[in-house]
Design an enzyme around this catalytic site. Sequence first.
Site, short mmCIF file in Angstrom:
data_model
loop_
_atom_site.label_atom_id
_atom_site.label_comp_id
_atom_site.label_asym_id
_atom_site.label_seq_id
_atom_site.Cartn_x
_atom_site.Cartn_y
_atom_site.Cartn_z
N LEU A 19 0.83 -1.20 0.00
CA LEU A 19 0.00 0.00 0.00
C LEU A 19 0.87 1.25 0.00
O LEU A 19 0.55 2.25 -0.68
CB LEU A 19 -0.92 -0.02 1.21
CG LEU A 19 -1.92 1.13 1.33
CD1 LEU A 19 -2.81 1.20 0.10
CD2 LEU A 19 -2.76 0.96 2.59
N ASP A 146 14.81 -12.45 7.02
CA ASP A 146 14.29 -13.72 6.49
C ASP A 146 15.37 -14.35 5.63
O ASP A 146 15.90 -13.71 4.71
CB ASP A 146 13.04 -13.50 5.64
CG ASP A 146 11.86 -12.96 6.45
OD1 ASP A 146 11.89 -13.09 7.68
OD2 ASP A 146 10.92 -12.44 5.83
N LYS A 188 13.27 0.92 19.72
CA LYS A 188 14.28 -0.14 19.66
C LYS A 188 14.01 -1.16 18.55
O LYS A 188 14.96 -1.59 17.86
CB LYS A 188 14.38 -0.85 21.01
CG LYS A 188 15.59 -1.80 21.13
CD LYS A 188 16.90 -1.06 20.97
CE LYS A 188 17.20 -0.19 22.19
NZ LYS A 188 18.54 0.44 22.08
N THR A 190 12.76 -0.71 15.62
CA THR A 190 13.21 -0.10 14.37
C THR A 190 14.73 -0.02 14.33
O THR A 190 15.35 -0.28 13.29
CB THR A 190 12.60 1.30 14.22
OG1 THR A 190 11.18 1.18 14.11
CG2 THR A 190 13.14 2.02 13.00
N ARG A 238 0.95 6.60 9.96
CA ARG A 238 -0.07 6.27 10.95
C ARG A 238 -1.25 5.52 10.31
O ARG A 238 -1.53 5.66 9.12
CB ARG A 238 -0.60 7.55 11.60
CG ARG A 238 -1.15 7.31 13.01
CD ARG A 238 -1.83 8.53 13.60
NE ARG A 238 -1.07 9.76 13.46
CZ ARG A 238 -1.50 10.92 13.96
NH1 ARG A 238 -2.64 10.97 14.63
NH2 ARG A 238 -0.79 12.01 13.80
N ASP A 239 -1.92 4.71 11.11
CA ASP A 239 -3.10 3.98 10.66
C ASP A 239 -4.12 4.96 10.08
O ASP A 239 -4.31 6.07 10.61
CB ASP A 239 -3.75 3.20 11.80
CG ASP A 239 -2.84 2.10 12.35
OD1 ASP A 239 -1.81 1.82 11.71
OD2 ASP A 239 -3.17 1.54 13.40
N ALA A 240 -4.77 4.55 8.98
CA ALA A 240 -5.75 5.41 8.31
C ALA A 240 -7.12 4.76 8.36
O ALA A 240 -7.26 3.54 8.43
CB ALA A 240 -5.33 5.65 6.86
N CYS A 380 -17.84 -15.68 -11.12
CA CYS A 380 -17.11 -16.92 -11.40
C CYS A 380 -17.87 -18.12 -10.81
O CYS A 380 -18.90 -18.53 -11.34
CB CYS A 380 -15.69 -16.81 -10.87
SG CYS A 380 -14.58 -18.09 -11.49
N HIS A 514 -13.82 -12.05 -13.52
CA HIS A 514 -13.63 -11.34 -12.24
C HIS A 514 -13.59 -9.83 -12.49
O HIS A 514 -12.51 -9.24 -12.61
CB HIS A 514 -12.33 -11.81 -11.56
CG HIS A 514 -12.41 -13.17 -11.01
ND1 HIS A 514 -12.84 -13.44 -9.72
CD2 HIS A 514 -12.14 -14.38 -11.57
CE1 HIS A 514 -12.82 -14.74 -9.51
NE2 HIS A 514 -12.40 -15.34 -10.61
N GLU A 516 -14.01 -7.45 -10.52
CA GLU A 516 -13.40 -6.67 -9.43
C GLU A 516 -11.95 -6.32 -9.71
O GLU A 516 -11.42 -5.35 -9.16
CB GLU A 516 -13.52 -7.43 -8.10
CG GLU A 516 -12.68 -8.69 -7.98
CD GLU A 516 -13.35 -9.95 -8.48
OE1 GLU A 516 -12.93 -11.05 -8.07
OE2 GLU A 516 -14.28 -9.84 -9.29
#
Length: 542
Positions: A19, A146, A188, A190, A238-240, A380, A514, A516
């Site tokens: 995003l 990872d 810490k 981060t 920040r969260d939206a 579908c 599909h 969408e």
Amino acid sequence: MARYIFITGGVVSSLGKGLAAAALGALLQARGYSVRLRKLDPYLNVDPGTMSPYQHGEVYVTDDGAETDLDLGHYERFTGRPANRMDNVTAGRIYRDILGKERRGEFLGATIQVIPHVTDAIKAFVLDGNEGIDFVLCEIGGTVGDIEGLPFFEAIRQIGNDLPRAHSIYIHMTLMPYIASAGEMKTKPTQHSVKELRSIGIQPDILMCRSDREIPADQRRKLGLFCNVREDSVIEARDAASIYDVPQQYHNAGLDDAVLRAFGIEPAPQPNLQRWQGITQSLHAPEGSVTIAVVGKYTGLKDAYKSLIEALVHGGLANRVEVKIDWIESEVFENEDPSPFLEHVNGILVPGGFGVRGSEGKILAARFARERKVPYFGICFGMQMAVIEGVRHLQGIAEAGSTEFGPCREPVVGLLTEWMRGNELETRASGGDLGGTMRLGAYTALLGEGSRVAEIYGARQISERHRHRYEVNTAYRDELEKKGMRFSGLSPDGLLPEIIEYEDHPWFIGVQFHPELKSRPFEPHPLFRSFIAAAKDQSRLV
């Protein structure tokens, strides 16, 4: 020459790198630049096509038939630029291609190694085909540390050295947790994530810190100091309330300014964010609401229906209403009357899926919508179940079913082993591999004159994206049309049903494709626009 932006993640997964990449791409477009977005996935699957939706979320399909990561959906929705199979690669595909060359002797007997062979293949993928593009944004899946991601991090490190100065930057997204008992946010995690990234030779130019609240200025200064990043390049993420708030929110936090500053582009052109402001205003000031029941089989993980959710939002934007989704697991009422679950809704949507589990519940949902005159949208698998419902209850053939579920005396839906794509014949074996063998990508459909769908599209020929293995059997068409179900969309050769509709119903449409996948906030898909309009009309009748 293209400039490259590499976006990595740390601390935890699912922070929203995709995003963030999409929003940044939209912000750069708003300043007049051209962008291309790519996703590098370190997992060993060749593509996500055979992965469970519970593990990976939805499989996004491009026009050229690539089964890709769902983040490509974000890229397309935010930038409007169609993705293709060269915008997503996995470690599995990289290794498959390298080993294929080795078996053919193309390495002339050399020892095949991660460095340089794997890293060179990743670099070639990143750098190929970017002529005429101003900015290429590459998101690296997973998190730093990872083990499977190491070749990808090494490859983008090398690209940074190979390119001229000021032609590549690194953005690192991390989590800033708030410890309630201490009453403060912690830097810490981060710091450790950046330390891990620097240990493999990558120094981030910009930090994006996900948080659920404002990050104090002293915390941003601390992060800049300990992570060797300019303070004005520590960006609060920040969260939206909505994903469509994110471009404006990131702009307000200074993300696009920090990116252009890192490339030495000063003074930078000012962005035109009017269309994003219009979207957010419509989103947060609806003139009403509708409730849509989504009767599915993967409702435990909403990412399995990510593009569907967004397309419903887009339909709401087009009609200036809030779309409330009532998630219903289709198994719930397989042996029950669905009325208590569906009586209150303004529309019913049955999405795609695979396998017998939950199929009877979807058939019951289609019957409820047909008999009660509730707007119905079958996508579908949802179209196939609607056709089976029609054969069972309008033609009286109780044994109607699908060969996908096993041997069937009345195969309304069956496996197709060959079909035409343009002028080319495509084939598959019934016992062959599952991955990449479906009818995938964009196919043309011809719409019937005077049909509802022709009116909705405003056209008689359309192109839509497919992802399915089984097809509706046209042997049942004539009898169904006598009962009111019109086969209003067909493949150009007339052999493959693409759309069905009931002519005596307020809004009952099933599509084999599909839709969408092609809906955008600025250009809601016509079918979703029309479906939500019908649901809005239905809400006035309740």
